[in-house]
Design an enzyme around this catalytic site. Structure first.
Site, PDB file in Angstrom:
ATOM      1  N   CYS A 173      -5.641   2.542   0.647  1.00 13.04           N
ATOM      2  CA  CYS A 173      -4.841   2.336   1.856  1.00 13.04           C
ATOM      3  C   CYS A 173      -3.441   1.928   1.388  1.00 13.04           C
ATOM      4  CB  CYS A 173      -5.477   1.322   2.797  1.00 13.04           C
ATOM      5  SG  CYS A 173      -5.592  -0.355   2.141  1.00 13.04           S
ATOM      6  N   ARG A 174      -2.734   1.100   2.126  1.00 11.94           N
ATOM      7  CA  ARG A 174      -1.403   0.695   1.692  1.00 11.94           C
ATOM      8  C   ARG A 174      -1.478  -0.324   0.564  1.00 11.94           C
ATOM      9  NH1 ARG A 174       1.267  -1.295   6.325  1.00 11.94           N
ATOM     10  NH2 ARG A 174       0.337  -3.294   5.845  1.00 11.94           N
TER      11      ARG A 174
END
Length: 117
Positions: free
Chosen positions: A67-68
């Site tokens: 994800c981020r």
């Protein structure tokens, strides 16, 4: 439910050179801004509905979830492992680390270089 803190985790440098699926669970706008060229995109909220698709795609390959920064991917990996969908590993540091370590990125916005939102 598996505690996300107990999920198998790998850093960007520990990713195998091939033979795995990279699953990006960020939101569509984040994906469009910039993602790993070989990644598969299924946002976290869509994962339960698309788990069968992922299981078929992964077959006998491990799935590394990104994800981020590593929070959403830890939850996704915990769920995938607990549900027995695939063998999932969280990618520590997420796309921020991917970008910092100079890994390839592509974006879907014309004329705008890829970036991590």
């Amino acid at each position: 439910m598996v505690n996300p803190a107990e999920v198998p985790t790998a850093s960007i440098s520990e990713l195998p050179s091939q033979g795995y699926v990279l699953l990006d669970v960020r939101e569509p706008d984040e994906w469009v801004a910039g993602h790993a060229p070989e990644a598969v995109h299924i946002s976290l909220g869509d994962l339960p509905a698309r788990a069968g698709e992922l299981a078929e795609l992964a077959a006998d390959r491990p799935v590394y979830v990104i994800c981020r920064s590593g929070g959403r991917s830890a939850r996704a990996a915990a769920w995938l492992n607990a549900a027995g969908v695939v063998d999932a590993v969280n990618v520590a540091g997420g796309m921020r680390s991917w970008h910092t370590e100079g890994r390839a990125m592509v974006g879907d916005r014309e004329g705008v270089p890829p970036e991590v939102l």
